[in-house]
Design a protein around this motif. Structure first.
Motif, PDB file in Angstrom:
ATOM      1  N   GLU A 181      39.141  13.350 -61.422  1.00  0.00           N
ATOM      2  CA  GLU A 181      40.483  13.220 -60.843  1.00  0.00           C
ATOM      3  C   GLU A 181      40.415  13.378 -59.330  1.00  0.00           C
ATOM      4  O   GLU A 181      39.490  14.003 -58.804  1.00  0.00           O
ATOM      5  N   VAL A 182      41.405  12.803 -58.654  1.00  0.00           N
ATOM      6  CA  VAL A 182      41.552  12.979 -57.203  1.00  0.00           C
ATOM      7  C   VAL A 182      43.012  13.243 -56.881  1.00  0.00           C
ATOM      8  O   VAL A 182      43.907  12.938 -57.672  1.00  0.00           O
ATOM      9  N   GLU A 183      43.226  13.792 -55.693  1.00  0.00           N
ATOM     10  CA  GLU A 183      44.593  14.026 -55.224  1.00  0.00           C
ATOM     11  C   GLU A 183      45.008  12.908 -54.282  1.00  0.00           C
ATOM     12  O   GLU A 183      44.275  12.561 -53.356  1.00  0.00           O
ATOM     13  N   VAL A 184      46.163  12.320 -54.539  1.00  0.00           N
ATOM     14  CA  VAL A 184      46.730  11.324 -53.636  1.00  0.00           C
ATOM     15  C   VAL A 184      48.036  11.861 -53.073  1.00  0.00           C
ATOM     16  O   VAL A 184      48.722  12.658 -53.724  1.00  0.00           O
ATOM     17  N   THR A 185      48.351  11.425 -51.859  1.00  0.00           N
ATOM     18  CA  THR A 185      49.548  11.912 -51.169  1.00  0.00           C
ATOM     19  C   THR A 185      50.460  10.746 -50.839  1.00  0.00           C
ATOM     20  O   THR A 185      50.018   9.742 -50.260  1.00  0.00           O
ATOM     21  N   LEU A 186      51.714  10.851 -51.218  1.00  0.00           N
ATOM     22  CA  LEU A 186      52.712   9.819 -50.931  1.00  0.00           C
ATOM     23  C   LEU A 186      52.914   9.696 -49.428  1.00  0.00           C
ATOM     24  O   LEU A 186      53.054  10.699 -48.727  1.00  0.00           O
ATOM     25  N   VAL A 187      52.904   8.468 -48.925  1.00  0.00           N
ATOM     26  CA  VAL A 187      53.185   8.220 -47.516  1.00  0.00           C
ATOM     27  C   VAL A 187      54.695   8.186 -47.333  1.00  0.00           C
ATOM     28  O   VAL A 187      55.402   7.439 -48.005  1.00  0.00           O
ATOM     29  N   GLN A 208      57.613  -4.642 -49.996  1.00  0.00           N
ATOM     30  CA  GLN A 208      58.209  -5.678 -50.834  1.00  0.00           C
ATOM     31  C   GLN A 208      58.327  -5.082 -52.231  1.00  0.00           C
ATOM     32  O   GLN A 208      57.367  -5.043 -52.990  1.00  0.00           O
ATOM     33  N   LYS A 209      59.507  -4.591 -52.573  1.00  0.00           N
ATOM     34  CA  LYS A 209      59.673  -3.719 -53.732  1.00  0.00           C
ATOM     35  C   LYS A 209      59.328  -4.385 -55.056  1.00  0.00           C
ATOM     36  O   LYS A 209      58.934  -3.714 -56.010  1.00  0.00           O
ATOM     37  N   GLU A 210      59.450  -5.702 -55.143  1.00  0.00           N
ATOM     38  CA  GLU A 210      59.062  -6.370 -56.391  1.00  0.00           C
ATOM     39  C   GLU A 210      57.544  -6.392 -56.560  1.00  0.00           C
ATOM     40  O   GLU A 210      57.044  -6.686 -57.657  1.00  0.00           O
ATOM     41  N   GLU A 211      56.821  -6.086 -55.468  1.00  0.00           N
ATOM     42  CA  GLU A 211      55.364  -6.059 -55.508  1.00  0.00           C
ATOM     43  C   GLU A 211      54.798  -4.636 -55.440  1.00  0.00           C
ATOM     44  O   GLU A 211      53.854  -4.308 -56.166  1.00  0.00           O
ATOM     45  N   VAL A 212      55.347  -3.828 -54.533  1.00  0.00           N
ATOM     46  CA  VAL A 212      54.765  -2.516 -54.239  1.00  0.00           C
ATOM     47  C   VAL A 212      55.839  -1.431 -54.362  1.00  0.00           C
ATOM     48  O   VAL A 212      56.884  -1.503 -53.721  1.00  0.00           O
ATOM     49  N   GLU A 213      55.535  -0.423 -55.171  1.00  0.00           N
ATOM     50  CA  GLU A 213      56.474   0.694 -55.333  1.00  0.00           C
ATOM     51  C   GLU A 213      56.360   1.702 -54.202  1.00  0.00           C
ATOM     52  O   GLU A 213      57.359   2.176 -53.668  1.00  0.00           O
ATOM     53  N   SER A 214      55.115   2.038 -53.793  1.00  0.00           N
ATOM     54  CA  SER A 214      54.915   3.081 -52.792  1.00  0.00           C
ATOM     55  C   SER A 214      53.497   3.010 -52.245  1.00  0.00           C
ATOM     56  O   SER A 214      52.631   2.341 -52.806  1.00  0.00           O
ATOM     57  N   MET A 215      53.279   3.727 -51.136  1.00  0.00           N
ATOM     58  CA  MET A 215      51.954   3.809 -50.514  1.00  0.00           C
ATOM     59  C   MET A 215      51.475   5.254 -50.559  1.00  0.00           C
ATOM     60  O   MET A 215      52.279   6.192 -50.440  1.00  0.00           O
ATOM     61  N   HIS A 216      50.152   5.423 -50.702  1.00  0.00           N
ATOM     62  CA  HIS A 216      49.563   6.753 -50.855  1.00  0.00           C
ATOM     63  C   HIS A 216      48.247   6.826 -50.093  1.00  0.00           C
ATOM     64  O   HIS A 216      47.569   5.804 -49.900  1.00  0.00           O
ATOM     65  N   THR A 217      47.857   8.018 -49.688  1.00  0.00           N
ATOM     66  CA  THR A 217      46.551   8.235 -49.089  1.00  0.00           C
ATOM     67  C   THR A 217      45.669   9.016 -50.061  1.00  0.00           C
ATOM     68  O   THR A 217      46.159   9.795 -50.878  1.00  0.00           O
ATOM     69  N   VAL A 218      44.359   8.785 -49.949  1.00  0.00           N
ATOM     70  CA  VAL A 218      43.360   9.548 -50.691  1.00  0.00           C
ATOM     71  C   VAL A 218      42.140   9.673 -49.789  1.00  0.00           C
ATOM     72  O   VAL A 218      41.827   8.740 -49.033  1.00  0.00           O
ATOM     73  N   ARG A 219      41.487  10.797 -49.832  1.00  0.00           N
ATOM     74  CA  ARG A 219      40.266  10.959 -49.042  1.00  0.00           C
ATOM     75  C   ARG A 219      39.214   9.970 -49.522  1.00  0.00           C
ATOM     76  O   ARG A 219      38.965   9.857 -50.731  1.00  0.00           O
ATOM     77  N   LEU A 220      38.605   9.258 -48.586  1.00  0.00           N
ATOM     78  CA  LEU A 220      37.574   8.279 -48.931  1.00  0.00           C
ATOM     79  C   LEU A 220      36.462   8.939 -49.739  1.00  0.00           C
ATOM     80  O   LEU A 220      36.017   8.401 -50.758  1.00  0.00           O
ATOM     81  N   GLU A 221      36.022  10.101 -49.309  1.00  0.00           N
ATOM     82  CA  GLU A 221      34.941  10.808 -50.000  1.00  0.00           C
ATOM     83  C   GLU A 221      35.317  11.113 -51.444  1.00  0.00           C
ATOM     84  O   GLU A 221      34.505  10.946 -52.363  1.00  0.00           O
ATOM     85  N   ASP A 222      36.562  11.539 -51.661  1.00  0.00           N
ATOM     86  CA  ASP A 222      37.010  11.859 -53.018  1.00  0.00           C
ATOM     87  C   ASP A 222      37.068  10.606 -53.884  1.00  0.00           C
ATOM     88  O   ASP A 222      36.693  10.632 -55.064  1.00  0.00           O
TER      89      ASP A 222
END
Length: 201
Positions: free
Chosen positions: A156-162, A131-145
């Motif tokens: 800082e942590v690294e996130v990856t675009l889904v 729903q673009k008016e709410e969410v621009e994009s989804m990303h993953t991040v390691r739980l441990e990080d």
């Protein structure tokens, strides 16, 4: 346009009435929200809020979350997941992480929430229809990080675009909605659930 009414509470979570949603944050009233965190394997799924959002635009946050209105039960909060992410999830498939009391002071807004927090463990990556008016994009991040970030161990942590490009970026605490200790508490609970499950196998 229909006014969205929200139940308001005292700080012991006793309901004391209701107000229009737009007045709740201005007055700093305690109210209920529904939070749903997605994991896939060892990763968390984060949403990046739309830059057009009135509250916390362009910041990373919970996979999906929203307010509970006066006529909704906790179970009804699951609608937020489908509305924001285009993913249909059954309430029976969620793991309760409890109710957390959270307060955010942001500019002139006082956001005081009783957060009903849940976990959904994905077996495969969902096909998101955002729903673009709410969410621009989804990303993953390691739980441990992520735990290390919110515990102050790393900055800082690294996130990856889904999605097809799977672009990576480095972000810090200032890229997240200012939930304070909430993130750390929730992510540690998720870590414990995953660890206990592994021990039981």
């Amino acid at each position: 346009m229909t006014t969205e009414m929200i139940r308001i509470f005292d700080d012991n979570m006793v309901c004391i009435g209701q107000k229009p949603r737009e007045e709740v944050h201005k007055a700093g009233d305690w109210h209920e929200t529904f939070h749903c965190w997605f994991t896939i394997g060892e990763n968390l799924l984060l949403q990046k809020r739309s830059p057009d959002k009135k509250d916390y635009p362009g910041l990373f946050d919970i996979t999906s979350a929203g307010h509970l209105t006066v006529d909704e039960t906790i179970e009804d909060g699951i609608r937020e997941v489908e509305e924001e992410l285009g993913v249909k999830v059954e309430f029976k498939d969620l793991v309760s992480l409890g109710v957390l009391k959270e307060e955010i002071i942001f500019d002139e807004m006082r956001d005081r929430e009783f957060c009903h927090v849940f976990l959904y463990e994905c077996k495969t990556m969902p096909e998101f229809i955002l729903q673009k008016e709410e969410v621009e994009s989804m990303h993953t991040v390691r739980l441990e990080d992520a735990i290390k970030l919110f515990d102050g161990v790393v900055r800082e942590v690294e996130v990856t675009l889904v999605g097809g490009r799977e672009e990576k970026q480095i972000i810090g605490l200032d890229s997240f909605v200012g939930h304070g200790s909430y993130y750390f508490k929730v992510l540690k609970r998720i870590e414990e659930i995953m660890a206990n499950r592994e021990c039981a196998q």
